[in-house]
Scaffold this motif. Structure first.
Motif, PDB file in Angstrom:
ATOM      1  N   GLU A 217       0.824  -1.363   0.049  1.00 58.92           N
ATOM      2  CA  GLU A 217      -0.111  -0.042  -0.036  1.00 58.92           C
ATOM      3  C   GLU A 217       0.890   1.423   0.176  1.00 58.92           C
ATOM      4  OE1 GLU A 217      -2.127  -3.264   1.888  1.00 58.92           O
ATOM      5  OE2 GLU A 217      -0.212  -2.553   2.095  1.00 58.92           O
ATOM      6  N   VAL A 218       1.895   1.181   0.647  1.00 62.29           N
ATOM      7  CA  VAL A 218       2.803   2.656   0.740  1.00 62.29           C
ATOM      8  C   VAL A 218       3.616   2.535  -0.368  1.00 62.29           C
ATOM      9  CG1 VAL A 218       4.892   3.399   1.950  1.00 62.29           C
ATOM     10  CG2 VAL A 218       3.150   2.122   3.382  1.00 62.29           C
ATOM     11  N   LYS A 219       4.014   1.493  -1.064  1.00 65.67           N
ATOM     12  CA  LYS A 219       4.718   1.457  -2.354  1.00 65.67           C
ATOM     13  C   LYS A 219       3.932   2.251  -3.401  1.00 65.67           C
ATOM     14  CE  LYS A 219       7.737  -1.410  -5.242  1.00 65.67           C
ATOM     15  NZ  LYS A 219       8.196  -2.791  -5.563  1.00 65.67           N
ATOM     16  N   ALA A 220       2.802   1.558  -3.642  1.00 62.02           N
ATOM     17  CA  ALA A 220       1.662   1.937  -4.587  1.00 62.02           C
ATOM     18  C   ALA A 220       1.472   3.617  -4.487  1.00 62.02           C
ATOM     19  CB  ALA A 220       0.383   0.972  -4.545  1.00 62.02           C
ATOM     20  N   TYR A 221       1.042   4.063  -2.785  1.00 57.32           N
ATOM     21  CA  TYR A 221       0.565   5.201  -2.742  1.00 57.32           C
ATOM     22  C   TYR A 221       2.127   6.256  -3.165  1.00 57.32           C
ATOM     23  CZ  TYR A 221      -0.055   9.687  -0.180  1.00 57.32           C
ATOM     24  OH  TYR A 221      -0.371  10.986   0.193  1.00 57.32           O
ATOM     25  N   TYR A 222       3.140   5.759  -2.946  1.00 55.82           N
ATOM     26  CA  TYR A 222       4.141   6.767  -3.769  1.00 55.82           C
ATOM     27  C   TYR A 222       4.667   6.683  -4.851  1.00 55.82           C
ATOM     28  CZ  TYR A 222       5.124   8.219   1.184  1.00 55.82           C
ATOM     29  OH  TYR A 222       4.796   8.762   2.502  1.00 55.82           O
ATOM     30  N   GLN A 223       4.165   5.631  -5.606  1.00 54.09           N
ATOM     31  CA  GLN A 223       4.320   5.273  -7.118  1.00 54.09           C
ATOM     32  C   GLN A 223       3.364   6.171  -7.861  1.00 54.09           C
ATOM     33  OE1 GLN A 223       4.276   1.211  -7.679  1.00 54.09           O
ATOM     34  NE2 GLN A 223       6.279   1.054  -7.746  1.00 54.09           N
ATOM     35  N   ASP A 224       2.044   6.294  -7.202  1.00 53.26           N
ATOM     36  CA  ASP A 224       1.118   7.355  -7.590  1.00 53.26           C
ATOM     37  C   ASP A 224       1.255   8.729  -7.343  1.00 53.26           C
ATOM     38  OD1 ASP A 224      -1.369   8.432  -8.712  1.00 53.26           O
ATOM     39  OD2 ASP A 224      -2.550   7.258  -7.405  1.00 53.26           O
ATOM     40  N   THR A 225       2.117   9.446  -8.152  1.00 51.29           N
ATOM     41  CA  THR A 225       2.776  10.773  -7.680  1.00 51.29           C
ATOM     42  C   THR A 225       1.360  11.714  -7.740  1.00 51.29           C
ATOM     43  OG1 THR A 225       3.564  11.226  -9.974  1.00 51.29           O
ATOM     44  CG2 THR A 225       5.069  10.253  -8.499  1.00 51.29           C
ATOM     45  N   GLN A 226       0.509  11.483  -8.754  1.00 48.32           N
ATOM     46  CA  GLN A 226      -0.536  12.352  -8.921  1.00 48.32           C
ATOM     47  C   GLN A 226      -1.157  12.533  -7.465  1.00 48.32           C
ATOM     48  OE1 GLN A 226       0.246  14.219 -11.598  1.00 48.32           O
ATOM     49  NE2 GLN A 226      -2.074  14.375 -11.631  1.00 48.32           N
ATOM     50  N   ARG A 227      -1.282  11.477  -6.715  1.00 49.69           N
ATOM     51  CA  ARG A 227      -1.854  11.416  -5.417  1.00 49.69           C
ATOM     52  C   ARG A 227      -0.890  11.821  -4.115  1.00 49.69           C
ATOM     53  NH1 ARG A 227      -4.457   6.252  -2.093  1.00 49.69           N
ATOM     54  NH2 ARG A 227      -5.789   7.356  -0.714  1.00 49.69           N
ATOM     55  N   SER A 228       0.190  11.214  -4.168  1.00 48.86           N
ATOM     56  CA  SER A 228       1.155  11.401  -3.252  1.00 48.86           C
ATOM     57  C   SER A 228       2.015  12.620  -3.237  1.00 48.86           C
ATOM     58  CB  SER A 228       2.142  10.361  -3.051  1.00 48.86           C
ATOM     59  OG  SER A 228       3.033  10.081  -4.293  1.00 48.86           O
ATOM     60  N   ASN A 229       2.272  12.890  -4.511  1.00 51.01           N
ATOM     61  CA  ASN A 229       2.987  14.502  -4.774  1.00 51.01           C
ATOM     62  C   ASN A 229       2.714  15.223  -5.852  1.00 51.01           C
ATOM     63  OD1 ASN A 229       5.474  16.003  -4.744  1.00 51.01           O
ATOM     64  ND2 ASN A 229       6.881  14.393  -5.497  1.00 51.01           N
ATOM     65  N   PRO A 230       1.533  15.721  -5.923  1.00 56.61           N
ATOM     66  CA  PRO A 230       1.072  16.333  -6.903  1.00 56.61           C
ATOM     67  C   PRO A 230       1.725  17.535  -7.669  1.00 56.61           C
ATOM     68  CG  PRO A 230      -0.311  16.648  -4.974  1.00 56.61           C
ATOM     69  CD  PRO A 230       0.607  15.804  -4.672  1.00 56.61           C
ATOM     70  N   ASN A 231       2.632  18.154  -6.798  1.00 59.15           N
ATOM     71  CA  ASN A 231       3.414  19.337  -7.148  1.00 59.15           C
ATOM     72  C   ASN A 231       4.897  18.881  -7.599  1.00 59.15           C
ATOM     73  OD1 ASN A 231       1.386  20.868  -6.654  1.00 59.15           O
ATOM     74  ND2 ASN A 231       2.124  21.587  -4.452  1.00 59.15           N
ATOM     75  N   GLY A 232       5.039  17.503  -7.753  1.00 61.52           N
ATOM     76  CA  GLY A 232       6.470  16.958  -8.149  1.00 61.52           C
ATOM     77  C   GLY A 232       7.434  17.448  -7.187  1.00 61.52           C
ATOM     78  N   ALA A 233       7.460  17.472  -6.048  1.00 58.84           N
ATOM     79  CA  ALA A 233       8.474  18.088  -5.162  1.00 58.84           C
ATOM     80  C   ALA A 233       9.599  16.705  -5.013  1.00 58.84           C
ATOM     81  CB  ALA A 233       7.830  18.226  -3.795  1.00 58.84           C
ATOM     82  N   PRO A 234      10.826  17.213  -5.100  1.00 59.54           N
ATOM     83  CA  PRO A 234      11.806  16.250  -5.032  1.00 59.54           C
ATOM     84  C   PRO A 234      11.887  15.715  -3.522  1.00 59.54           C
ATOM     85  CG  PRO A 234      12.794  18.627  -5.306  1.00 59.54           C
ATOM     86  CD  PRO A 234      11.359  18.596  -5.550  1.00 59.54           C
ATOM     87  N   ILE A 235      11.283  16.433  -2.563  1.00 54.42           N
ATOM     88  CA  ILE A 235      11.508  16.010  -0.984  1.00 54.42           C
ATOM     89  C   ILE A 235      10.833  14.550  -0.798  1.00 54.42           C
ATOM     90  CG2 ILE A 235      11.819  18.280  -0.363  1.00 54.42           C
ATOM     91  CD1 ILE A 235       9.000  18.426   0.430  1.00 54.42           C
ATOM     92  N   TYR A 236       9.975  14.228  -1.809  1.00 53.11           N
ATOM     93  CA  TYR A 236       9.140  12.999  -1.560  1.00 53.11           C
ATOM     94  C   TYR A 236      10.075  11.735  -1.999  1.00 53.11           C
ATOM     95  CZ  TYR A 236       4.644  14.797  -0.229  1.00 53.11           C
ATOM     96  OH  TYR A 236       3.821  15.493   0.223  1.00 53.11           O
ATOM     97  N   GLU A 237      11.299  11.803  -2.763  1.00 58.03           N
ATOM     98  CA  GLU A 237      12.023  10.741  -3.353  1.00 58.03           C
ATOM     99  C   GLU A 237      12.399   9.679  -2.149  1.00 58.03           C
ATOM    100  OE1 GLU A 237      15.910   9.492  -6.052  1.00 58.03           O
ATOM    101  OE2 GLU A 237      15.013  11.740  -5.885  1.00 58.03           O
ATOM    102  N   VAL A 238      12.862  10.083  -0.910  1.00 56.51           N
ATOM    103  CA  VAL A 238      13.394   9.298   0.097  1.00 56.51           C
ATOM    104  C   VAL A 238      12.179   8.225   0.667  1.00 56.51           C
ATOM    105  CG1 VAL A 238      15.211  10.951   0.663  1.00 56.51           C
ATOM    106  CG2 VAL A 238      12.986  11.044   1.886  1.00 56.51           C
ATOM    107  N   PHE A 239      11.134   8.564   0.346  1.00 52.46           N
ATOM    108  CA  PHE A 239       9.964   7.710   0.671  1.00 52.46           C
ATOM    109  C   PHE A 239       9.919   6.461  -0.034  1.00 52.46           C
ATOM    110  CE2 PHE A 239       9.105  11.743   2.606  1.00 52.46           C
ATOM    111  CZ  PHE A 239       8.472  11.558   4.018  1.00 52.46           C
ATOM    112  N   GLN A 240      10.606   6.393  -1.117  1.00 45.71           N
ATOM    113  CA  GLN A 240      10.570   5.160  -2.002  1.00 45.71           C
ATOM    114  C   GLN A 240      11.677   4.134  -1.766  1.00 45.71           C
ATOM    115  OE1 GLN A 240      10.688   6.360  -6.080  1.00 45.71           O
ATOM    116  NE2 GLN A 240       9.409   8.221  -5.647  1.00 45.71           N
ATOM    117  N   PRO A 241      11.347   2.891  -1.833  1.00 44.89           N
ATOM    118  CA  PRO A 241      12.125   1.713  -1.453  1.00 44.89           C
ATOM    119  C   PRO A 241      13.630   2.066  -2.007  1.00 44.89           C
ATOM    120  CG  PRO A 241      10.029   0.813  -2.112  1.00 44.89           C
ATOM    121  CD  PRO A 241      10.171   2.348  -2.446  1.00 44.89           C
ATOM    122  N   GLY A 242      14.777   1.598  -1.265  1.00 43.93           N
ATOM    123  CA  GLY A 242      15.986   1.980  -1.753  1.00 43.93           C
ATOM    124  C   GLY A 242      16.530   3.304  -1.921  1.00 43.93           C
ATOM    125  N   LYS A 243      15.802   4.280  -1.626  1.00 40.80           N
ATOM    126  CA  LYS A 243      16.293   5.577  -1.499  1.00 40.80           C
ATOM    127  C   LYS A 243      16.808   5.924  -0.172  1.00 40.80           C
ATOM    128  CE  LYS A 243      14.953   6.307  -6.001  1.00 40.80           C
ATOM    129  NZ  LYS A 243      16.047   6.427  -6.849  1.00 40.80           N
TER     130      LYS A 243
END
Length: 243
Positions: A217-243
């Motif tokens: 659920e977490v992985k899918a949420y951050y992959q869906d950037t329209q939902r989790s990061n609609p402004n495309g902010a780079p500060i969300y990158e670390v929430f993804q696996p391997g980052k």
């Protein structure tokens, strides 16, 4: 004879709206708790330009986040998280444990995070950017006070058989969600002077981060950037696996 009274599970709200700014910050653990509990909600991300005049006067404490549940407002991050944790289940267990000892241990860890943030908060008032970054880096230096707090969480995770923040709960809780989101926020680039490698010397903290990031659920949420990061902010990158 022992009489056991079974109380009905709380009814899910008809509508939930989360009000916060278009960043992760204090609202991110709330968003993830709602996502993990599969609770439908409207994520109202308020632009900073609209906050003072249009929204702040309507907020009970003049702050965000605020959760609006069937037209009732709930304020303060931890209060909101506990409320959601009492509603939301993950893998059949509530995100805020029913067992009172496990619940107290969840509260203990959530409150302990404040001890870390209290050290960092005054740096936001430092005007000189070089001095601000230096002050933050000193907090996380080998003998820094923030390091002492991180070492406690590192030991807590090392002693947890399944790697969850609260071993007494036996699974995922709002404490895991709060630490995942809050520690990622610190190293995301949102806090100038602190970067993605901040916790590289804490293997259990990073293992915990990867465990939560890999939840479907977490992985899918951050992959869906329209939902989790609609402004495309780079500060969300670390929430993804391997980052």
């Amino acid at each position: 004879f022992k009489v056991i009274v079974l109380l009905p599970a709380p009814a899910p709200p008809r509508t939930i709206t989360l009000k916060y700014f278009p960043i992760h910050g204090r609202a991110e653990p709330i968003r993830l708790a709602l996502v993990l509990g599969r609770l439908q909600f409207f994520d109202q991300r308020i632009p900073g330009s609209d906050w003072e005049e249009k929204h702040k006067p309507q907020m009970p404490y003049g702050q965000l986040p605020v959760l609006v549940v069937d037209s009732k407002m709930i304020c303060q991050t931890k209060a909101i998280l506990r409320y959601i944790g009492k509603l939301a289940k993950y893998n059949g267990a509530y995100l805020y444990p029913k067992d009172i000892i496990a619940a107290a241990k969840v509260d203990e860890l959530i409150d302990a995070y404040d001890d870390l943030w209290i050290l960092l908060a005054p740096t936001f008032a430092v005007q000189d950017p070089v001095q601000k970054e230096k002050a933050r880096q000193m907090l996380f230096s080998p003998e820094g006070p923030a390091t002492k707090k991180l070492e406690i969480f590192e030991r807590t995770l090392a002693e947890s058989p399944k790697g969850f923040a609260v071993s007494e709960a036996g699974g995922l809780t709002i404490a895991d969600i709060l630490y995942f989101c809050s520690l990622n926020t610190i190293r995301s680039g949102f806090v100038d002077g602190l970067g993605p490698d901040l916790f590289r010397s804490y293997p259990n903290i990073m293992r915990h981060k990867e465990m939560v990031a890999a939840l479907p659920e977490v992985k899918a949420y951050y992959q869906d950037t329209q939902r989790s990061n609609p402004n495309g902010a780079p500060i969300y990158e670390v929430f993804q696996p391997g980052k």
